[in-house]
Design a protein around this motif. Sequence first.
Motif, PDB file in Angstrom:
ATOM      1  N   ILE A   1      57.914  34.055  94.461  1.00 53.17           N
ATOM      2  CA  ILE A   1      57.997  34.923  95.748  1.00 53.17           C
ATOM      3  C   ILE A   1      58.542  34.099  96.874  1.00 53.17           C
ATOM      4  CG2 ILE A   1      56.674  35.878  97.353  1.00 53.17           C
ATOM      5  CD1 ILE A   1      55.057  36.997  95.354  1.00 53.17           C
TER       6      ILE A   1
ATOM      7  N   PRO B   1      51.435  33.447  98.200  1.00 50.53           N
ATOM      8  CA  PRO B   1      52.292  34.089  97.391  1.00 50.53           C
ATOM      9  C   PRO B   1      51.480  34.556  95.952  1.00 50.53           C
ATOM     10  CG  PRO B   1      53.042  31.992  97.789  1.00 50.53           C
ATOM     11  CD  PRO B   1      52.041  32.395  98.794  1.00 50.53           C
ATOM     12  N   VAL B   2      51.997  35.460  95.623  1.00 53.75           N
ATOM     13  CA  VAL B   2      51.374  35.857  94.145  1.00 53.75           C
ATOM     14  C   VAL B   2      51.806  34.498  93.256  1.00 53.75           C
ATOM     15  CG1 VAL B   2      51.692  37.200  92.120  1.00 53.75           C
ATOM     16  CG2 VAL B   2      51.616  38.030  94.565  1.00 53.75           C
TER      17      VAL B   2
ATOM     18  N   VAL C   1      53.674  37.017  88.305  1.00 56.36           N
ATOM     19  CA  VAL C   1      54.868  37.865  88.561  1.00 56.36           C
ATOM     20  C   VAL C   1      56.124  37.933  87.125  1.00 56.36           C
ATOM     21  CG1 VAL C   1      57.148  38.302  89.751  1.00 56.36           C
ATOM     22  CG2 VAL C   1      54.911  37.435  91.094  1.00 56.36           C
TER      23      VAL C   1
ATOM     24  N   GLN D   1      58.463  37.203 100.598  1.00 53.96           N
ATOM     25  CA  GLN D   1      57.206  37.418 100.022  1.00 53.96           C
ATOM     26  C   GLN D   1      57.069  38.662  99.149  1.00 53.96           C
ATOM     27  OE1 GLN D   1      53.594  36.841 102.280  1.00 53.96           O
ATOM     28  NE2 GLN D   1      52.359  36.585 100.681  1.00 53.96           N
ATOM     29  N   ALA D   2      57.107  39.776  99.881  1.00 47.70           N
ATOM     30  CA  ALA D   2      57.139  41.167  99.514  1.00 47.70           C
ATOM     31  C   ALA D   2      58.406  41.585  98.692  1.00 47.70           C
ATOM     32  CB  ALA D   2      56.752  41.918 100.699  1.00 47.70           C
TER      33      ALA D   2
ATOM     34  N   HIS E   1      57.780  42.740  91.213  1.00 44.10           N
ATOM     35  CA  HIS E   1      57.380  41.674  92.330  1.00 44.10           C
ATOM     36  C   HIS E   1      56.693  42.409  93.562  1.00 44.10           C
ATOM     37  CE1 HIS E   1      58.132  37.881  94.464  1.00 44.10           C
ATOM     38  NE2 HIS E   1      57.752  38.577  95.428  1.00 44.10           N
TER      39      HIS E   1
ATOM     40  N   CYS F   1      53.025  41.784  94.578  1.00 42.74           N
ATOM     41  CA  CYS F   1      52.481  41.246  95.713  1.00 42.74           C
ATOM     42  C   CYS F   1      51.691  42.061  96.415  1.00 42.74           C
ATOM     43  CB  CYS F   1      53.966  41.043  96.486  1.00 42.74           C
ATOM     44  SG  CYS F   1      53.595  40.555  98.605  1.00 42.74           S
ATOM     45  N   TYR F   2      51.811  43.259  96.361  1.00 49.83           N
ATOM     46  CA  TYR F   2      50.737  44.281  97.109  1.00 49.83           C
ATOM     47  C   TYR F   2      49.277  44.019  96.362  1.00 49.83           C
ATOM     48  CZ  TYR F   2      48.254  48.381  98.377  1.00 49.83           C
ATOM     49  OH  TYR F   2      47.188  49.428  98.813  1.00 49.83           O
TER      50      TYR F   2
ATOM     51  N   LYS G   1      48.324  41.419  95.079  1.00 53.72           N
ATOM     52  CA  LYS G   1      47.733  40.129  95.245  1.00 53.72           C
ATOM     53  C   LYS G   1      47.101  40.122  96.765  1.00 53.72           C
ATOM     54  CE  LYS G   1      47.300  35.652  95.639  1.00 53.72           C
ATOM     55  NZ  LYS G   1      46.307  34.844  95.008  1.00 53.72           N
ATOM     56  N   ASN G   2      48.107  40.658  97.713  1.00 50.11           N
ATOM     57  CA  ASN G   2      47.730  40.595  99.201  1.00 50.11           C
ATOM     58  C   ASN G   2      47.228  41.814  99.937  1.00 50.11           C
ATOM     59  OD1 ASN G   2      48.945  37.722  99.533  1.00 50.11           O
ATOM     60  ND2 ASN G   2      50.526  38.811  98.725  1.00 50.11           N
TER      61      ASN G   2
END
Length: 1001
Positions: free
Chosen positions: A19, A110-111, A116, A330-331, A817, A821-822, A824-825
Motif C-alpha cells: 500500500i 497499511p494492510v 493484498v 494507502q487506500a 486493494h 484497506c477498508y 484492515k483499517n
Amino acid sequence: MSQQGYVATPPYSQSQPGIDSPPHYGHYGDPSHATSPPGVMKPVGGLGAAAPGVMASPGPPPPGLQHLGQNGAHASGHSPQRFPGPPPVNSTAPSYAQHQPCTQSSYPSPVSTSSVAHLGSQLSQLQINNYGSGVPPPSQGPPGPPPAASFQAPPRPLQTSILQPGSQVLPPPPTTLNGPGASSLSPPGPRQDGLPGPPPLGAQYQPPPPPGPALGVGYPPPPHQAAHYGPQMAGTQLSYSGGFAGGAAQMAGPPPPPKKLDPDSIPSPIQVIESDRATRGGQVYATNTRGQVPPLVTTDCVIQDQGNASPRYIRCTTYCFPCTSDMAKQAQIPLAAVIKPFATIPSNETPLYLVNHGENGPVRCNRCKAYMCPFMQFIEGGRRYQCGFCSCVNDVPPFYFQHLDHIGRRLDHYEKPELSLGSYEFVATLDYCRKNKPPSPPAFIFMIDVSYSNIKNGLVKLICEELKTVLEKLPKEEQEETSAIRVGFITYNKVLHFFNVKSNLAQPQMLVVTDVGEVFVPLLDGFLVNYQESQSVIHNLLDQIPELFADSNENETVFVPVIQAGMEALKEAECPGKLYIFHSSLPTAEAPGKLKNRDDKKLVNTDKEKILFQPQTSVYDSLAKDCVTHGCSVTIFLFPSQYVDVASLGLVPQLTGGTLYKYNNFQMHLDSQQFLNDLRHDIEKKIGFDAIMRVRTSTGFRATDFFGGIFMNNTTDVEMAAIDCDKAVTVEFKHDDKLSEDSGALLQCAVLYTTIGGQRRLRIHNLGLSCSSQLADLYKSCETDALINFFAKSAFKAVLHQPLKVIREILVNQTAHMLACYRKNCASPSAASQLILPDSMKILPVYMNCLLKNCVLLSRPEISTDERAYQRQLVMTMSVADSQLFFYPQLLPIHTLDVKSTTLPAAVRCSESRLSEEGVFLLANGLNMFLWLGVSSPPELIQGIFNVPSFAHINTDMTLLPEVGSPHSHQLRMIMSMIQRKRPYSMKEKSNKQWKSFSEP
Ligand SMILES: [Zn+2]
C-alpha cells in the motif's frame, strides 16, 4: 507513443503489493507519471473513446427483484427556486462545515503486503467472487476515533456489507462454512463536519446491530430477505458458504473442487438502486453542504443549487478527500471528478443564470485566476476578498464593491449568482475571444459519401430527404426567432464536390476538387449560407444529389481530405462549426489518410493487441489537432458493411468533441429509424463550440489527468472543438500537499466557449469536497458509479499502450486493494473467510466484473475489431449515468407488467440466469434494446405485443415494435421510450427469441 513508459507493473505489484507503493492507480503506466509532473498529457492516443460492450456485460447474476420505489416522480410542490431564492435554512452560503483544525492522526498501518497480493490473486482468479484468507485479521481493532475526532458530532456507524465470495462460474475455494462471522460492525466513524448531510449512499443511520451472528451467516439469505436490503441490512454481514475458511493461500496441494456460490448472496445492484430511490427519490436535493454525497445517478430527484454545482454537472469518486497523499496511497481510491459541463437540466430545475459585468468582465483572483464564486471570502468591510483556491487577498474592483452584513456576507449575496450558486455563466469580454474579435456564429457542413454502394442502397436519398426536415430544426438561441447557424454541403467519393447554394441562384452550382492531396476550398461566397434565405436552392440541391451520382460506379473513397476541406472552409469563414460526415467504407483511394485493411485477429490475446486500437497512421492524430485548433468538431455517421478501421476513422470525432454513430450492415427498411433519430437528436442538441476548459483546485491538490473528447497542448488547458450536453470529461486529482479538514478541497471548472448564436461565454461550476484524516470518512463518501466511470476510462485509455492482461490485473488488484484497506483499517475483525465491503462500495466488485467482461478488455471471437474500437472510443466521453447503464444494463421482466400501472416493472439482476422460458424481458444498455422472448412466453402477451398468435409467428428481424393498440403494446412502447429518453444514442431495437427451451432434453 512508444511502449517505453508503459509501466508494466501494476501499481502495486503482486510481489510487493504495498500500500506504500506509489499511487499509480488509474494510470496504466503512463510514463509521464513516473518522471514528469502529473498532468503531462500525451494527447496522442491517450484520449480514447471507447465504447462499451454491446450487451456484453451483464454482471454476475443475482436475484433480487424489488419493488421499484416510487422513482420518477418529481416532488411536486417544489417549484424550482427562483434565483435570489430564499436563503436556505441554516445555510450560510455554501456551507463550510465548521471544522476544527485537525491534527494529523497517524494512520493505521497499511494492510500487509501479503494480504493484498493474496486478495488480488483471489479476486482475479475468481472474478472477484472470492475473498481469500490471506487477510489476517486486523491486528488492531477498528481504529478508534482519531484524536481529531473528539469534537465531532456523535459517531455514526459505518455501513459495511460482508460478503463471502462466491463465484458464479469460477472455482471457489474450499471449504468450510464460515462460522458466525465476527461482528460486521464497523467502527463508529467520526463525522468530521457535524453537518446533517444526507446519509452516505444507501446508508441509514441505524445503530449497528449487536455483534454476533448476523443475518445470513453461514448461508445465503433467502431471496425475499435479500431483497429488503435497505436499512435493516445496514451494518450487517452476509456470509455464505463456499468461502475460504482461512488460509487457502497457505494450503499446499491442489485445492478441493470448487463449490458453487449462490449468486443471490452477492450484493445486488438492483437493491442498491432501489434502496436509494426509496430513500431519496422524488425529493429536493439541495447542494448547500460541502462533501455531501448526492443521490445515485439512477435516482430521480430535483436538484436545487445552493452553492455547489449540481451532480448533473459534476460527480466525484469520493466526496471526501484524504488529507494526505500517504493516506491516498494507502487506500488507492481514485480521486476523480466526472464533469459534464453542458448537462441537460430538467424543466423543473433552474437553468443557469447569465452574469454580465459589461466591459469589466468577470471578477477573478489576481494570482490563480479563479473566477468569483461562493468560495471567495470578503473581508475588510467588503473592500477585499480572499481567494478560496490560493488564499491570495485581492482588492474588490470599485464597480463590484458592496458592504458586508453582520456575519461578513455581502448584502447582495443572494442577488448575485456568482456569490451564492454553484453554477452560472459570465458574458465574456473581447479579451476572451480569438484575435479579440467577437466570434461568428458556428456553421454546420454536411458531407455525404456518394460512392456506388451508398447510391445503390438508397442511403444518399434517405440522407438528402431527411436533411430537408432537420435543417428546419437547427438550434438557436432561446430568445432568437431563427437559427444563426450557417450551412454548407459537400459530396465526395474519391474527389470532392462543393456546392454553391447562394440564395440568388436559380440552381445550385457544383465545383469539383480533384486534388485531394492538397485540398482547397474553391468558393467562399455561397458555400456557407443561411438556411432560411437559401432554402429553395438547398432543397433543389438535396433533390438533385441522388440523381447526380446515380450513374457513378466509383467505389473508392477518401476520408481525411473531406475533413480537411470542411475545416478549411470554417477557417476561411472564421467561424467554429461542426462537420456531419456520412461515410461507409475504408478510405482506400490515393490520398492522405489512405487506409488498408489491417484487421488481424491473430493479434488478439497477444501483447500486440493494442495495435488494433491505435490509428493506422499519425495523419489522423494531427488532423484532429488541427481541427481542435480551428474549432472544427467532426461527427461521423458510419455505415460499414465490413472492416473500416474505426480505430483510425473514429479518432477525429473522438478528439474533436464529436460523436461517432455506427450502423453495421445498414439496411434501409430495418435501420433507418435509428439513424434518423440519431441525426435529429444530434443536430438539435445543446452544444458549445471552440471551448477551453480549466479545472482549478484549492491548494494541496491538483488535476493531473484528463479523459474525454478533448485535446491538450499543455498540462492544464483542456481544448475542445465542441462539447455537447452528452459529453463528460473525467479528471483525476493528486495531492501535492496536505489538505485541511477545515478548508476542504475545492474545485472550479471554467469552460470558455462560443454559443450556438455566436456569443462568447464562460460557464462556471464550483464544488466543495470534504477532507478527512480518517479512512472511514473517505470510504463512506465514495460513489461506485463514478468510480466505475473513472476505471473504465483510465483502463480504456491504457488499452492503446498496454497488454490487456496487464490492465485487467491492475483493475482487479486495485479493487482488491481498496477493499482490503477498508477491511484492515475500518472494519471490525471478522473471519478471514468473509469479504467485507464498505457500504458505498457494496456493488463495486459486481460492477468491476462487468467492466472486466467488456469486449474492449476481453476479446470474444464474435465481436469485431471495429466494434471493440468503437466501444472503446464511446466510453471515453461517457457521463456517469451512461456508463452505469452501459456496464450494468437494465433488465426488465415485461411479463410482470401491470397494464394498469404507469411505473416501470422492477428490474431484475442482469444475468442470463434470470431469464425464464415463461418470460419476456427487455434489456437495454444505452446502445441497444433487446426484447428477449422465452419459448413459453404467454400467448396473450405475444398477441398483445406483436399481434401474432404465437411465439413461432414472431418475425425476429424487426427493429421496431409494431403499434398494436393493445394495453401491453402501449405500455411496453411507453417503457421503451422512457428508457430511451435522456440517452445520447438512439437504441436499436431487436427482438431475440429463445430458440432453445431450457427444459429441452
Ligand atoms: Zn486565487
